[in-house]
Design an enzyme around this catalytic site. Structure first.
Site, short mmCIF file in Angstrom:
data_model
loop_
_atom_site.label_atom_id
_atom_site.label_comp_id
_atom_site.label_asym_id
_atom_site.label_seq_id
_atom_site.Cartn_x
_atom_site.Cartn_y
_atom_site.Cartn_z
N LYS A 77 0.83 -1.22 -0.02
CA LYS A 77 -0.15 -0.08 0.07
C LYS A 77 0.94 1.23 0.08
CE LYS A 77 -3.88 1.84 2.68
NZ LYS A 77 -4.68 1.43 4.14
N SER A 152 -9.58 1.56 3.24
CA SER A 152 -8.67 2.29 2.19
C SER A 152 -7.61 1.69 1.65
CB SER A 152 -7.91 3.53 3.12
OG SER A 152 -7.18 2.95 3.95
N SER A 176 -9.53 -0.98 7.23
CA SER A 176 -9.01 -0.50 5.95
C SER A 176 -8.34 -1.88 5.11
CB SER A 176 -7.96 0.69 6.15
OG SER A 176 -8.66 1.77 6.13
#
Lengths: 476, 98
Positions: A77, A152, A176
């Protein structure tokens, strides 16, 4: 698509059925073919990936034994710091930020020659649940382009679901890792707070943030967890009590286990298709010999505002560091230093980030601190206590990961508060610092549904094992 | 309900600028989110179902020894600074678009 990708790829590499370079090229080709439609990756590290692959091939040719996760193509990420590779948090604020050090998790994987394919898309500064607040544009759902991948860590979940990456690391502050995993039909593990180092993960809310694996299977999640979970003196909240998962005992046997069902997680607002898929999993576990225990946490719905108050308070402090002076975006039109800082922040942060900074500043400001921040802290302690009480009776808790399937594109922007409330099933584990996993448990129409297992602190083994029982029972 | 003045005060504390054209929308947005946060004040007591009195094994900060060790070079530290000068972070008193 194969389920246990890591062990299968490792044996293919060891038996020389495929070279690491060929494997890496296959993954880069998959990214090339799919990424323009799905926006899972924000940076692709082709040169670095092929260089690592060549190193792995040389080691295999020399007869060296592969290290754990060596040669496996993966992604991170884009809020996890990678030395000399842009780490943008998908924000204008950090669009050209090149870290001078590696996050601990990446340093550990890099040392065992993990092949980094690229950095994945996220909601700006990990604030959001659709990946749509990313300046790079939202990640689309692998099952339906009318829907979001979630967030996210939407880019990571989509990349794994579309097999553009064997596994990925995301971060989970209020769900997330688990929520996009649920939306994309993959496995997402949020470890116990303190089990995985946060050093080099760009801070959102430091008492909630935790890095975790997103994978195609429960076995893969356990292997990645073992590689990234260890005490790290660079993170003051790293906990030496963290325990590795015994992979040989990960057999999906739940006989004699007590699994709790918190009634309130199955009430108002849970979509019927989600309810029926999760209920099927509960029946599977019961049929396999687990005892199902019904529990109640009457006011657990207040966990959502508690989470947003505390996380935004921490965010307003953490994001105070972005002032244009040492790194990140800097405005070039100002008449004094104070104006430079204000303009830099106002131009560099997106709407959702500003919304959360403002809420956080409000709840910490004089006159409101007691009514919001202090009260929310007391409620956090009560919620922790309630879970401790629950784990005196049960080994784990099962719930939906999210009350719905993936949102339609644009939904979170149109009704942000409604989108916040959708975090009801994921935020309690972050509030209490507990490990939790989302595992695919069925479909609702064309979209996947995830079941969530929440465990006691450092009991990753237990929740992975129950998740494995669910994984074995469904054809997904 | 939050007033425009309160929004401006909070924005100032947060070093964020809200100009006149955004103020209406920002105030409505703030009111909505604070109303949401205010849910925790709906009741004096909450029932999360805690029954057992279990000792809290809360985390304690693990602080490493405060020793001088080799760290980043000056060049590395300044790598992401837009306007470094002579080995320092440098910010001009004012700046104008060229």
């Amino acid at each position: 698509m194969m389920k246990n990708r890591i062990s299968q790829i490792r044996s293919m590499l060891e038996s020389k059925e495929i070279s690491c370079t060929e494997l890496t090229k296959k993954y880069l080709a998959a990214i090339d073919a799919e990424n323009n439609s799905f926006h899972a990756f924000t940076t692709i590290c082709e040169t670095e990936a092929l260089a690592t692959a060549a190193k792995v091939d040389r080691r295999i040719a020399e007869g060296e034994k592969l290290m754990p996760l060596e040669g496996i193509p993966m992604s991170l990420k884009d809020n996890i710091c990678t030395k000399d590779i842009v780490t943008s948090c998908c924000s204008k604020m950090l669009e050209d930020f090149v870290p001078i050090y590696d996050a601990t998790v990446w340093a550990a994987l890099k040392a065992s020659n993990a092949v980094l394919l690229g950095k994945t898309n996220l909601d700006e500064f990990a604030m959001g649940s659709s990946s749509e607040t990313s300046v790079c544009g939202g990640t689309l759902n692998p099952y339906s382009k009318d829907h979001v991948a979630g967030g996210s860590s939407g880019g990571s979940a989509c990349a794994v679901a579309k097999n553009m990456s064997v596994y990925s690391l995301g971060s989970d502050t209020g769900g997330s890792v688990r929520q996009p995993s649920s939306f994309c039909g993959v496995v997402g593990l949020k470890p116990t707070f303190g089990a995985v180092s946060r050093y080099g993960a760009i801070s959102y809310a430091s008492s909630f943030d935790q890095i975790g694996p997103i994978t195609a299977s429960v076995d893969d999640a356990a292997e990645v967890f073992n590689a990234i979970s260890f005490y790290d003196e660079m993170d003051a909240t790293s906990d030496p009590k963290t325990k590795k998962v015994d992979l040989t005992k990960l057999d999906g046997n739940v006989r004699g286990m007590k699994i709790g069902v918190i009634r309130e997680f199955f009430e108002n607002g849970v979509k019927p298709g989600v309810l029926s898929a999760v209920n099927n999993s509960i029946k599977t576990l019961s049929d396999a010999g687990a005892e199902i225990v019904v529990l109640s946490m009457p006011d657990i719905k207040y966990a959502v505002p508690v989470y947003y108050i505390l996380a935004c308070a921490e965010a307003s402090s953490n994001l105070g560091r972005f002032d244009g002076i040492r790194y990140g975006y800097k405005t070039d039109s100002y008449s004094n230093i104070n104006e430079m800082i204000v303009k830099t922040r106002s131009e560099g942060f997106g709407k959702e980030v500003k919304r959360r900074i403002l809420l956080g500043t409000y709840v910490l400001s004089s006159g409101y601190y007691d009514a919001y921040y202090k009260k929310a802290q007391a409620m956090r302690a009560a919620i922790k206590q309630a879970f401790s009480g629950a784990f005196a009776k049960v080994d784990a808790i099962i719930a939906p990961t999210v009350p719905t399937t993936a949102f339609k594109n644009g939904f979170t922007e149109s009704d942000p508060i409604e989108a916040y409330m959708n975090d009801i099933c994921t935020v309690p584990a972050n509030i209490a610092g507990l490990p939790a996993i989302s595992v695919p448990c069925g479909m609702d129409g064309a979209l996947p549904v995830g079941a969530q297992l929440i465990g006691n602190r450092f009991c990753e083994q237990t929740i992975l094992n129950i998740a494995k029982a669910i994984e074995q029972s469904i054809k997904f | 309900m939050v007033t425009k003045e309160e929004v401006l005060k909070i924005a100032k504390l947060a070093s964020l600028e809200i100009d006149e054209s955004e103020l209406e929308e920002a105030t409505a947005g703030m009111s909505e989110i604070i109303e949401f946060a205010n849910k925790i004040n709906e009741a004096a007591e909450f029932n999360f179902g805690a029954e057992a009195d279990v000792p809290d094994d809360a985390l304690v900060n693990a602080i490493r020894a405060d020793e001088v060790v080799e760290s980043f070079t000056n060049e590395e530290i300044l790598k992401n600074c837009k306007t470094a000068r002579d080995g320092f972070f440098y910010i001009a008193k004012s700046g104008r678009k060229i």
